[in-house]
Design a protein around this motif. Structure first.
Motif, PDB file in Angstrom:
ATOM      1  N   LEU B  37       0.800  -1.159  -0.226  1.00  0.00           N
ATOM      2  CA  LEU B  37      -0.006   0.007   0.061  1.00  0.00           C
ATOM      3  C   LEU B  37       0.887   1.282   0.076  1.00  0.00           C
ATOM      4  O   LEU B  37       0.605   2.179  -0.841  1.00  0.00           O
ATOM      5  CB  LEU B  37      -0.833  -0.010   1.336  1.00  0.00           C
ATOM      6  CG  LEU B  37      -1.786   1.053   1.414  1.00  0.00           C
ATOM      7  CD1 LEU B  37      -2.984   1.016   0.311  1.00  0.00           C
ATOM      8  CD2 LEU B  37      -2.574   1.236   2.679  1.00  0.00           C
ATOM      9  N   VAL B  38       1.973   1.095   0.829  1.00  0.00           N
ATOM     10  CA  VAL B  38       2.828   2.359   0.971  1.00  0.00           C
ATOM     11  C   VAL B  38       3.620   2.651  -0.439  1.00  0.00           C
ATOM     12  O   VAL B  38       3.641   3.577  -1.089  1.00  0.00           O
ATOM     13  CB  VAL B  38       3.751   2.096   2.144  1.00  0.00           C
ATOM     14  CG1 VAL B  38       4.847   3.306   1.916  1.00  0.00           C
ATOM     15  CG2 VAL B  38       3.131   2.000   3.389  1.00  0.00           C
ATOM     16  N   ALA B  39       3.951   1.470  -0.940  1.00  0.00           N
ATOM     17  CA  ALA B  39       4.559   1.679  -2.436  1.00  0.00           C
ATOM     18  C   ALA B  39       3.716   2.003  -3.485  1.00  0.00           C
ATOM     19  O   ALA B  39       4.110   2.872  -4.178  1.00  0.00           O
ATOM     20  CB  ALA B  39       5.056   0.165  -2.740  1.00  0.00           C
ATOM     21  N   VAL B  40       2.428   1.561  -3.309  1.00  0.00           N
ATOM     22  CA  VAL B  40       1.569   1.908  -4.396  1.00  0.00           C
ATOM     23  C   VAL B  40       1.031   3.250  -4.377  1.00  0.00           C
ATOM     24  O   VAL B  40       1.157   4.449  -5.140  1.00  0.00           O
ATOM     25  CB  VAL B  40       0.204   1.183  -4.414  1.00  0.00           C
ATOM     26  CG1 VAL B  40      -0.902   1.805  -5.223  1.00  0.00           C
ATOM     27  CG2 VAL B  40       0.640  -0.212  -5.011  1.00  0.00           C
ATOM     28  N   THR B  41       1.124   3.858  -3.149  1.00  0.00           N
ATOM     29  CA  THR B  41       0.712   5.210  -2.794  1.00  0.00           C
ATOM     30  C   THR B  41       1.918   6.237  -3.224  1.00  0.00           C
ATOM     31  O   THR B  41       1.670   7.148  -3.843  1.00  0.00           O
ATOM     32  CB  THR B  41       0.439   5.540  -1.235  1.00  0.00           C
ATOM     33  OG1 THR B  41      -0.143   4.429  -0.804  1.00  0.00           O
ATOM     34  CG2 THR B  41       0.128   6.764  -0.909  1.00  0.00           C
ATOM     35  N   GLY B  42       2.964   5.637  -2.948  1.00  0.00           N
ATOM     36  CA  GLY B  42       4.284   6.617  -3.580  1.00  0.00           C
ATOM     37  C   GLY B  42       4.003   6.521  -5.026  1.00  0.00           C
ATOM     38  O   GLY B  42       4.200   7.394  -5.592  1.00  0.00           O
ATOM     39  N   PHE B  43       3.982   5.398  -5.590  1.00  0.00           N
ATOM     40  CA  PHE B  43       3.899   5.108  -7.291  1.00  0.00           C
ATOM     41  C   PHE B  43       2.581   5.948  -7.745  1.00  0.00           C
ATOM     42  O   PHE B  43       2.810   7.035  -8.770  1.00  0.00           O
ATOM     43  CB  PHE B  43       3.480   3.768  -7.363  1.00  0.00           C
ATOM     44  CG  PHE B  43       3.349   3.599  -8.966  1.00  0.00           C
ATOM     45  CD1 PHE B  43       4.380   3.773  -9.860  1.00  0.00           C
ATOM     46  CD2 PHE B  43       2.172   2.963  -9.451  1.00  0.00           C
ATOM     47  CE1 PHE B  43       4.303   3.559 -11.440  1.00  0.00           C
ATOM     48  CE2 PHE B  43       2.305   2.714 -10.861  1.00  0.00           C
ATOM     49  CZ  PHE B  43       3.180   3.261 -11.715  1.00  0.00           C
ATOM     50  N   ALA B  44       1.519   6.136  -7.069  1.00  0.00           N
ATOM     51  CA  ALA B  44       0.416   6.973  -7.688  1.00  0.00           C
ATOM     52  C   ALA B  44       0.773   8.529  -7.323  1.00  0.00           C
ATOM     53  O   ALA B  44       0.353   9.251  -8.266  1.00  0.00           O
ATOM     54  CB  ALA B  44      -0.848   6.507  -6.892  1.00  0.00           C
ATOM     55  N   ALA B  45       1.568   8.714  -6.280  1.00  0.00           N
ATOM     56  CA  ALA B  45       1.663  10.193  -6.308  1.00  0.00           C
ATOM     57  C   ALA B  45       2.805  10.639  -7.171  1.00  0.00           C
ATOM     58  O   ALA B  45       2.699  11.837  -7.513  1.00  0.00           O
ATOM     59  CB  ALA B  45       2.208  10.436  -4.725  1.00  0.00           C
ATOM     60  N   GLN B  46       3.791   9.594  -7.341  1.00  0.00           N
ATOM     61  CA  GLN B  46       4.534  10.041  -8.672  1.00  0.00           C
ATOM     62  C   GLN B  46       3.961  10.183  -9.918  1.00  0.00           C
ATOM     63  O   GLN B  46       4.149  11.199 -10.925  1.00  0.00           O
ATOM     64  CB  GLN B  46       5.552   9.006  -8.775  1.00  0.00           C
ATOM     65  CG  GLN B  46       6.831   9.725  -9.024  1.00  0.00           C
ATOM     66  CD  GLN B  46       8.023   8.646  -8.765  1.00  0.00           C
ATOM     67  OE1 GLN B  46       7.913   7.431  -8.909  1.00  0.00           O
ATOM     68  NE2 GLN B  46       9.360   8.955  -8.061  1.00  0.00           N
ATOM     69  N   THR B  47       2.987   9.434 -10.301  1.00  0.00           N
ATOM     70  CA  THR B  47       2.699   9.087 -11.839  1.00  0.00           C
ATOM     71  C   THR B  47       1.182  10.133 -11.835  1.00  0.00           C
ATOM     72  O   THR B  47       0.753  10.247 -12.766  1.00  0.00           O
ATOM     73  CB  THR B  47       2.232   7.864 -12.215  1.00  0.00           C
ATOM     74  OG1 THR B  47       1.428   7.250 -11.605  1.00  0.00           O
ATOM     75  CG2 THR B  47       3.359   7.255 -12.216  1.00  0.00           C
ATOM     76  N   GLY B  48       0.827  10.323 -10.579  1.00  0.00           N
ATOM     77  CA  GLY B  48      -0.565  10.959 -10.592  1.00  0.00           C
ATOM     78  C   GLY B  48      -1.760  10.272 -11.038  1.00  0.00           C
ATOM     79  O   GLY B  48      -1.655   8.856 -11.183  1.00  0.00           O
ATOM     80  N   MET B  49      -3.116  10.392 -10.835  1.00  0.00           N
ATOM     81  CA  MET B  49      -4.119   9.435 -11.049  1.00  0.00           C
ATOM     82  C   MET B  49      -4.557   9.632 -12.583  1.00  0.00           C
ATOM     83  O   MET B  49      -4.633  10.697 -13.000  1.00  0.00           O
ATOM     84  CB  MET B  49      -5.371   9.957 -10.040  1.00  0.00           C
ATOM     85  CG  MET B  49      -5.043   9.943  -8.687  1.00  0.00           C
ATOM     86  SD  MET B  49      -5.330   7.921  -8.302  1.00  0.00           S
ATOM     87  CE  MET B  49      -4.915   7.954  -6.619  1.00  0.00           C
ATOM     88  N   HIS B  50      -4.811   8.800 -13.221  1.00  0.00           N
ATOM     89  CA  HIS B  50      -5.297   8.775 -14.463  1.00  0.00           C
ATOM     90  C   HIS B  50      -6.581   8.446 -14.796  1.00  0.00           C
ATOM     91  O   HIS B  50      -7.134   7.486 -15.460  1.00  0.00           O
ATOM     92  CB  HIS B  50      -4.304   7.932 -15.350  1.00  0.00           C
ATOM     93  CG  HIS B  50      -2.793   8.250 -15.537  1.00  0.00           C
ATOM     94  ND1 HIS B  50      -2.377   9.277 -16.099  1.00  0.00           N
ATOM     95  CD2 HIS B  50      -1.972   8.117 -14.531  1.00  0.00           C
ATOM     96  CE1 HIS B  50      -1.150   9.620 -15.982  1.00  0.00           C
ATOM     97  NE2 HIS B  50      -0.648   8.718 -14.984  1.00  0.00           N
ATOM     98  N   LEU B  51      -7.456   9.064 -13.924  1.00  0.00           N
ATOM     99  CA  LEU B  51      -8.912   8.780 -14.154  1.00  0.00           C
ATOM    100  C   LEU B  51      -9.740   9.507 -15.392  1.00  0.00           C
ATOM    101  O   LEU B  51     -10.423   8.986 -15.990  1.00  0.00           O
ATOM    102  CB  LEU B  51      -9.688   8.852 -12.937  1.00  0.00           C
ATOM    103  CG  LEU B  51     -11.214   8.261 -12.751  1.00  0.00           C
ATOM    104  CD1 LEU B  51     -11.036   6.957 -13.052  1.00  0.00           C
ATOM    105  CD2 LEU B  51     -11.929   8.608 -11.279  1.00  0.00           C
ATOM    106  N   GLN B  52      -9.219  10.669 -15.519  1.00  0.00           N
ATOM    107  CA  GLN B  52      -9.767  11.722 -16.548  1.00  0.00           C
ATOM    108  C   GLN B  52      -8.877  11.561 -17.965  1.00  0.00           C
ATOM    109  O   GLN B  52      -9.325  12.758 -18.574  1.00  0.00           O
ATOM    110  CB  GLN B  52     -10.235  12.700 -15.908  1.00  0.00           C
ATOM    111  CG  GLN B  52     -10.979  12.479 -14.620  1.00  0.00           C
ATOM    112  CD  GLN B  52     -11.130  13.889 -13.759  1.00  0.00           C
ATOM    113  OE1 GLN B  52     -10.435  14.849 -13.894  1.00  0.00           O
ATOM    114  NE2 GLN B  52     -12.368  13.798 -12.962  1.00  0.00           N
ATOM    115  N   ASP B  53      -8.024  10.973 -18.125  1.00  0.00           N
ATOM    116  CA  ASP B  53      -6.939  11.321 -19.262  1.00  0.00           C
ATOM    117  C   ASP B  53      -7.761  11.264 -20.448  1.00  0.00           C
ATOM    118  O   ASP B  53      -8.746  10.324 -20.574  1.00  0.00           O
ATOM    119  CB  ASP B  53      -5.997   9.807 -19.230  1.00  0.00           C
ATOM    120  CG  ASP B  53      -4.963  10.201 -18.205  1.00  0.00           C
ATOM    121  OD1 ASP B  53      -5.225  11.244 -17.264  1.00  0.00           O
ATOM    122  OD2 ASP B  53      -3.869   9.444 -18.370  1.00  0.00           O
ATOM    123  N   GLY B  54      -7.617  11.923 -21.263  1.00  0.00           N
ATOM    124  CA  GLY B  54      -7.845  11.995 -23.035  1.00  0.00           C
ATOM    125  C   GLY B  54      -9.549  12.114 -22.801  1.00  0.00           C
ATOM    126  O   GLY B  54     -10.205  11.680 -23.743  1.00  0.00           O
TER     127      GLY B  54
END
Lengths: 365, 601
Positions: B37-54
């Motif tokens: 969870l901690v790793a994924v949170t870090g990953f998500a914080a880095q790449t951002g949320m991609h819910l509304q792309d395109g």
């Protein structure tokens, strides 16, 4: 594996759902959330874009102007554009009196302007007094912001010679209203609502499997011609069938609410395939723990990890739901669908192997 | 003394049992998941949320503008020459030619334009905050001072606008004028401090940061803002509080629910019941670890977001309410899936009840019906009084206590291990708290204690119907409110009838109806008195109490309603309940229409 056996199990689970009238609760829940989210929409939209609030009011606000004369006074007194009426009724007042009147809500805001000259080295610092955190002051602030921005542009022009670089110009015409709800509805509400049935179904499959263990009905079930893995797949099937029904109901509800959704069929297809990942994960957790508390705890934590991870990936299935709904999804949707399918097959294989192993140990032991 | 020892023993058992199960199987996995969870949170914080792309398509003729817009993943950018752009205008949401934006006409295009507008403002900011002469780029600074004022409850009751009537002359304050010192014309920060802050806020995603700032204000600039940073005060802060405080509570109460359910599976709890320990001690003992856990979670969260610890006080009745519901759900549901659905349903309803009034924190007194409002107030640094506390938490204390009482009375073999459907089980649970010796007093109390629930449901419906267009919302609200009240009154009578149809002689029936009607009326007025104590000096309060003289009118109404239900039960048996409720609701609505709205006659 026999299809007839699967359908027997799936039908048994459906009968259970109907007998307990749990399905009724699910329908009620859906209606409730639908009603509530339309209430929420007003709230959340203003959270996303409080300027949408100002449309709702054609009221003239009383504000006080204290301190020294400036071009700002003229902007406050004039209307924002030619067609619309003035927003403010401005009174020149003494600062202390004005703030006291503001506290009694006889004014909506108080502006104090110092005697800094427009071309001075130091900035012009305006003090703005508003009411704490309320709906009305939100509207007033939006209107005041426009006025301040105009004044800032003026001052920037006066001091323009001191700037070294200018940004690439893009002139954006004034928005004509509308489009406020759009990003919230299509970019958040639709993917979340349509995907919720998948989460419910995966929690349900855990209940169905652990129930057989904890109620010790498993032995009876396996003593019939139905094998253990057929039983697992039958339960997965029952939960999977619920997903398009519920997700379809959401889409219908949204459409009845006047929200146009493109590609409803493709959206359902994506949801059905990606929900299988969650359901199979749920089934695996349940097979491993055989006890509801532990399985649900681990699964819901895992769910958070999985969903967060998926959301961090570009063109993830949830993003695809948004794009399908607004009609900007290209052929890449089939690649995503394919990738999801591969994951489903891998998880399906794992589930089958695990179920076979558990089944064997039951028959020998 | 012996009771305390009993409770303590059960508590120790419960902790040991759940700890055993957790440590053996779950803990290793849970730790792995937590690290993930901690790793994924870090990953998500880095790449951002991609819910509304395109979501949007933009056509641009200038490569510089194209790269500018492409930095927001919500846009898919196509770079073409201007003729191609104008020819295919309809396949884009927006086109930008020679630095001028041509908007499309669809809703999507309008939304795209708004998003682009915000992005562009951010870009301009990023250019300006590099200027050597910062005050040439940002010549105007606003110092925002907020002043607290509460909307008067009475003026909205009377449907008045809060503001003074339009007039030529400047408004004159009625109260005392306290002198406000003339604000200084200089900023309290150096140029470089301000620049750092501008760079920081420019790089942040304002849409997320606006919510997080509520909990942890990390701005060093205090109240100083440039005009474009002037986001209006957010009246909707509380949604984040729901997520932060309520979801962990809901999650933990699930464990209690399961622990109760587990006792019922395959009659495992029989051992526990056969001990000479009172059922109330068993329930308390089992509950204490979860209660302690929930309080600990709340304290930890409070410390984490650096909020004042006093917010635990309004959370405690919420915790009790959640646990009471968990107890009953665990006792009522027959299977895991029923447990899941009921608890999901309950949590949604409870969360929205907690959530919606707190939106209006600071705006309206009505927001105080949710304990979350007190939390919002505390975090903002506003004090609240004991009366506020009673007002917002009394419904939770009361309903929690009633539910616990029902749970304790029914915590015995024949209830726990029965396999009847949900509704008959609920009826059995209720009939358990009706005393055989004093049926009328029981019905009186039962109806009286249903009032907090009725209030909760009615307040809930107020928000739900709020969405609908005006005449429908009012009509639906009237009908629904009447139906809820009639159901609450009908419950006692129905349980009495189902328990023993022979008991229903005309005399007994009339007496039971009278007891119900009086119980309902007394509790209704009593609760109104407690909860609205804040405004009893007002006109509203005086109407409430002067109307004691005409109390016989509502009493008659309540009596008539419950009598209709009782009669239809007597004539048609249990099937008559629905008919009776419909009839009673109709009568109730007509009464309301006549007296409250004066529509008829």
């Amino acid at each position: 594996m026999k299809a007839r056996h699967l359908s027997i199990i799936a039908r048994k689970e459906f009968r259970g759902l109907f007998n307990e009238r749990t399905i009724l609760l699910a329908v009620l829940l859906q209606l409730f959330i639908a009603l509530f989210s339309s209430f929420l929409m007003v709230g959340l939209t203003s959270m996303y874009d409080p300027s949408s609030l100002s449309k709702y009011s054609r009221y003239k606000y009383n504000i006080a102007y204290a301190g020294n004369d400036s071009a700002l006074l003229g902007y406050l007194e004039s209307s924002p554009d030619i067609n619309s009426p003035r927003d403010f009724r401005v009174y020149r007042m003494d600062l202390s009196t004005a703030v006291a009147a503001l506290k009694e809500r006889k004014l909506s805001a108080v502006v104090y302007v110092p005697d800094t000259s427009p071309a001075a080295d130091e900035p012009v610092k305006i003090t703005l007094y508003t009411l704490t955190n309320d709906l009305q002051s939100a509207i007033v602030d939006v209107k005041l912001k426009d006025v301040f921005l105009k004044y800032e542009k003026d001052l920037r022009q006066v001091r323009g010679s001191r700037l070294s670089e200018q940004p690439v110009p893009v002139r954006i015409p004034k928005t004509t209203g509308g489009g406020d709800f759009y990003e919230f509805v299509y970019g958040l509400l639709i993917p979340l609502l349509v995907f919720m049935p998948a989460i419910i179904a995966s929690a349900l499959v855990i209940d169905l499997i652990t129930e057989e263990y904890q109620h010790e009905t498993l032995e009876t079930l396996i003593s019939t011609p139905i094998t253990f893995s057929e039983m697992v797949w039958g339960k997965v099937l029952a939960c999977e069938l619920l997903v398009p029904i519920q997700a379809g109901a959401w889409l219908l509800l949204l459409m009845v609410n006047g929200i146009a959704i493109e590609n409803a069929g493709l959206i359902l297809l994506q949801v059905v395939v990606s929900s299988l990942i969650l359901i199979l994960l749920g089934a695996l957790t349940a097979l491993h723990y055989r006890e509801r508390t532990a399985a649900q705890f681990i699964f819901s934590t895992a769910l958070v990890v999985v969903i967060l991870f998926v959301l961090a990936l570009p063109s993830n299935p949830l993003n695809l739901l948004t794009r399908l709904a607004v009609g900007t999804a290209g052929p890449e949707q089939w690649i995503v669908l394919g990738a999801t399918g591969v994951i489903v097959i891998v998880l399906g294989y794992l589930t089958q192997k695990y179920a076979e192993r558990v089944g064997k140990s039951h028959h020998t032991g | 003394m012996g009771r305390l020892t009993d409770i303590w023993t059960i508590t120790r058992w419960e902790v040991k049992k759940s700890f055993n199960m957790m440590s053996r199987e779950v803990l290793p996995f849970a730790i792995v998941l937590f690290i993930l969870l901690v790793a994924v949170t870090g990953f998500a914080a880095q790449t951002g949320m991609h819910l509304q792309d395109g979501m949007y398509r933009v056509g641009v003729d200038d490569p510089e503008v194209a790269s500018l817009i492409a930095s927001d993943a919500r846009f898919t950018v196509y770079q073409e020459d201007q003729f191609t752009l104008f020819d295919n205008r309809n396949s884009f949401d927006l086109i930008i030619v020679h630095g001028l934006l041509y908007p499309g006409q669809t809703d999507r295009a309008k939304a795209a334009q708004k998003t682009l507008e915000r992005d562009y403002a951010k870009y301009v900011n990023s250019v300006y905050n590099q200027e050597a002469d910062l005050f040439a780029a940002y010549p105007l600074w606003i110092d925002v001072q907020t002043v607290k004022s509460e909307l008067s409850f009475l003026s909205t009751q009377a449907g008045q606008y809060v503001q003074a009537a339009p007039s030529r002359a400047a408004p004159v304050p009625q109260g005392e004028i306290s002198a406000i010192p003339t604000p200084s014309s200089s900023l309290d920060f150096t140029k470089e401090e301000l620049r750092q802050e501008l760079i920081k806020t420019g790089s942040k995603n304002t849409q997320i940061s606006r919510y997080t700032e509520v909990l942890a204000s990390d701005s060093t600039m205090g109240s100083f803002k440039t005009p474009s940073q002037l986001s209006p005060p957010l009246p909707f802060d509380s949604i984040i509080l729901v997520f932060v405080f309520i979801f962990p509570l809901y999650f933990t109460s699930q464990f209690f629910m399961m622990s109760i359910m587990n006792e019922r599976i395959e009659r495992k709890g029989e051992v526990l019941l056969s001990t000479p320990v009172a059922s109330s001690s068993i329930i308390l003992g089992k509950m204490i670890p979860y209660f302690a856990g929930m309080v600990a979670i709340c304290i930890a969260l409070t410390l984490y977001v650096r909020a004042p610890l006093i917010i635990i006080l309004p959370l405690i009745p919420v915790i009790i309410f959640f646990l009471a519901n968990a107890l009953l759900i665990g006792m009522l549901s027959r299977s895991f899936k029923e447990l899941s659905f009921i608890s999901i349903f309950f949590s949604t309803v409870a969360t929205s009840y907690l959530f919606f009034p707190s939106i209006f924190a600071n705006v309206h007194v009505i927001s105080l019906i949710s304990p979350l409002t007190l939390i919002v107030l505390s975090i903002q640094g506003n004090p609240w009084t004991i009366t506020d506390y009673l007002y917002s938490t009394s419904l939770f204390w009361l309903t929690g206590a009633v539910l616990f009482y029902i749970g304790m009375k029914n915590f015995k073999e024949e209830r726990l291990f029965s396999e009847k459907p949900l509704l008959p089980r609920i009826r059995e649970f209720l009939s358990e708290i009706i005393s055989r010796k004093h049926p009328f007093i029981s019905v009186f109390l039962l109806t009286g204690f249903s009032i907090p629930f009725v209030f909760m449901v009615q307040l809930m419906s107020l928000t739900l119907f709020f969405n609908l267009p005006m005449p429908y919302s009012l009509v639906l609200l009237l009908i629904f409110a009447a139906l809820v009240e009639e159901c609450a009154k009908g419950v006692g009578i129905y349980v009495l009838y189902a328990q023993d149809p022979a008991f229903f002689t005309w005399k007994n029936m009339l007496a039971a109806c009278a007891a119900t009607a009086i119980g309902f009326l007394v509790a209704e007025k009593l609760l109104l008195f407690i909860t609205l104590a804040q405004i009893t000096e007002s006109v509203f309060g005086s109407i409430l109490f002067l109307s004691l003289g005409v109390l016989w009118m509502p009493l008659l109404l309540h009596f008539a309603g419950v009598l209709i239900v009782a009669c239809s039960l007597k004539f048609w048996g249990r099937k008559g309940l629905v008919i009776g409720l419909v009839l009673a609701t109709a009568v109730h609505c007509l009464y309301n229409l006549y007296f409250i709205l004066g529509w008829i006659g």
